[in-house]
Design a protein around this motif. Sequence first.
Motif, PDB file in Angstrom:
ATOM      1  N   GLY A 266       1.692   2.994  -3.419  1.00 25.93           N
ATOM      2  CA  GLY A 266       0.707   3.866  -4.059  1.00 25.93           C
ATOM      3  C   GLY A 266       0.483   3.524  -5.516  1.00 25.93           C
ATOM      4  N   ALA A 267       0.866   2.310  -5.925  1.00 31.38           N
ATOM      5  CA  ALA A 267       0.819   1.986  -7.359  1.00 31.38           C
ATOM      6  C   ALA A 267      -0.123   0.833  -7.672  1.00 31.38           C
ATOM      7  CB  ALA A 267       2.232   1.643  -7.847  1.00 31.38           C
ATOM      8  N   GLU A 268      -1.040   0.496  -6.734  1.00 32.84           N
ATOM      9  CA  GLU A 268      -1.940  -0.621  -7.000  1.00 32.84           C
ATOM     10  C   GLU A 268      -2.877  -0.265  -8.149  1.00 32.84           C
ATOM     11  OE1 GLU A 268      -1.919   1.154  -3.987  1.00 32.84           O
ATOM     12  OE2 GLU A 268      -2.533  -0.229  -2.389  1.00 32.84           O
ATOM     13  N   ARG A 269      -3.123  -1.230  -9.009  1.00 28.70           N
ATOM     14  CA  ARG A 269      -4.090  -1.004 -10.085  1.00 28.70           C
ATOM     15  C   ARG A 269      -4.613  -2.341 -10.605  1.00 28.70           C
ATOM     16  NH1 ARG A 269       0.568   0.761 -14.290  1.00 28.70           N
ATOM     17  NH2 ARG A 269       1.089  -1.336 -14.969  1.00 28.70           N
ATOM     18  N   LEU A 270      -5.694  -2.256 -11.381  1.00 28.93           N
ATOM     19  CA  LEU A 270      -6.267  -3.446 -12.003  1.00 28.93           C
ATOM     20  C   LEU A 270      -5.812  -3.517 -13.448  1.00 28.93           C
ATOM     21  CD1 LEU A 270      -9.981  -3.401 -10.729  1.00 28.93           C
ATOM     22  CD2 LEU A 270      -8.000  -4.541  -9.721  1.00 28.93           C
TER      23      LEU A 270
ATOM     24  N   PRO B  58       0.826  -1.213   0.000  1.00 27.64           N
ATOM     25  CA  PRO B  58       0.000   0.000   0.000  1.00 27.64           C
ATOM     26  C   PRO B  58       0.859   1.261   0.000  1.00 27.64           C
ATOM     27  CG  PRO B  58      -0.446  -1.357   1.950  1.00 27.64           C
ATOM     28  CD  PRO B  58       0.690  -1.997   1.225  1.00 27.64           C
TER      29      PRO B  58
END
Lengths: 314, 262
Positions: B17-21, B14
């Motif tokens: 800051g780069a989480e994505r689908l 977390p």
Amino acid sequence: MSGTILVVGETVDGQLTKLSTEVATLARTLAEANGLAVAGLVAAPKGSSAGEDLARFTGGDVGVVSAEGPAALDGAVAERKAEYVFLGATPDGRDAAGRLSAALGIGVLTNAVAVAWEDGGPVVEMSVFGGKLVTRSAFTGKSGIVTVRANAVAAEPAAKPGRVTESTATASDAKVRVVDRIEEAAAAASIEDAAIIVAGGRGVGGAEGFKLVDELAEALGGAVGATRAAVDAGWINYSQQIGQTGKIVKPRLYLALGISGAIQHKVGMQTAETIIAVNRDPDAPIAEYADLVVIGDLFEVIPALIAELKARAG
Amino acid sequence: MLRLVVLTKPVPDPASGAERLRPDGRLDRAASPAVVNGNDEYALEAALKLTEAQGGEVTVLAMAPSNATETLRKALAMGAQRGVLVSDPKLEGADAPTTMRVLAAAIKTLEFDLVLAGVDTSDGGMGVVPAGIAVLAGLPYLSWAASIEPDSAAGTVRIRRPSATGFDVLEAKMPALISGTQALGAPRYPSLKGIMAARSKEVRTLSLADLGLGEAVPAEWTTRLVAAVPPPARAATQVVRGSAAEGAKAIVEMLSSRGLLR
């Protein structure tokens, strides 16, 4: 009628929670617009008055089961055979959602910030990855469990209250025993329910500084929240912590005092409607996403703000 | 001697800051580094402290892609004795009910007194999986533990669960499943010795077939993603510098204009 939405009401000290009235309002609105029935359930000892309150918001029949414990609730939900079960997104609500999904073999969608009705079923809007993304999800089948965040809708009573019927629980929970209930302090206002949260961070400086946070929260009619740093320092209880390892909130107003707003805190509050920050540091991360940032000493700004609020209240 | 299993889910960091689908709506695991879920680390720390005090062993268990053994090594470096990874291409994009079912089946292959887990994970944040596993595995469930006290002689475990006014003390017979929070205490950093030792610790990989779970969960039990969109953009920040009185006035004006004053 093409099914029923069952609203599970939650109580604290025998009182129906504000969030439960919101969940009931949401379920009733969806049911009315889509030809479903709405019903309610309160499983609590001495739950009659909470049941009456819930019936004012569901407009549909409410069952009160005089019992305590997960098994009583799960048993009562299973007996009612509702297509959809709506609960508040609280610690107890999510425990129940997980148990019911497993026990009933139906899908579960959590932390709804909005619910629409499409193709004959609910479409649930959720904020994931700490608010970086909004997903809309639906059930594959014709049934499911939804937990709803506080402040997703404004509570509004039904035109006519529903009937309340009382019964005793058919199942009891022998697996988990409550050995003791320890009262440490007066119940702090629940941050999950609150429309207004005044939160303090490292910049508040200590338990003494939190008295100023309390005072401002009282003047605004809000609840007190905190960052992990403030909780770790022992200035305030963990129950008030907001962020990655604390609670996730979506109030109408979030007033951040002495909070830098790093990612771990941001994920807990960034979906608040209005964010106002008071901070000495103009480069604090919170300045990037707050609606208003007052650069200054909170020990000067907040007393001035409280005085101004009191003057207006006259 | 305590036999403890800790659920340690690898999640996108977390802090990155780069989480994505991905375009297909599934988690893009290449976008951000994987770490052990924060709340699971508190549970692991509690498990390590318990076995240090009372003797015993800690097994970490996760359901994740096969390359997650690297993330599990960190949990082993903290001091867990062994790891079990349930990994199967069919589990890609698994939702909460599938996760409950798979982990409940995996737990049943292990011998244990307690299963510990974090109350939720930082990626989906649903927090429903531990309760579901307890139902499917037929275990008592104690949630939101701020402390965990097993009594091996009596065969019971007690936890403290925060309430609105303090905390409740809950008790169940072992074996039981407990979810915990940050209140369990900060996780330790792996020592150099721990990191070295973790390299040679056993990580067993199980497939769905190994667990006897051939068919997928019934459709009534699943959910589907309809759409994923970025959150609505926030308005530009108004910055006020000046005296305390000016700052207070700016706040009152915003509260008043947005109907936030009583």
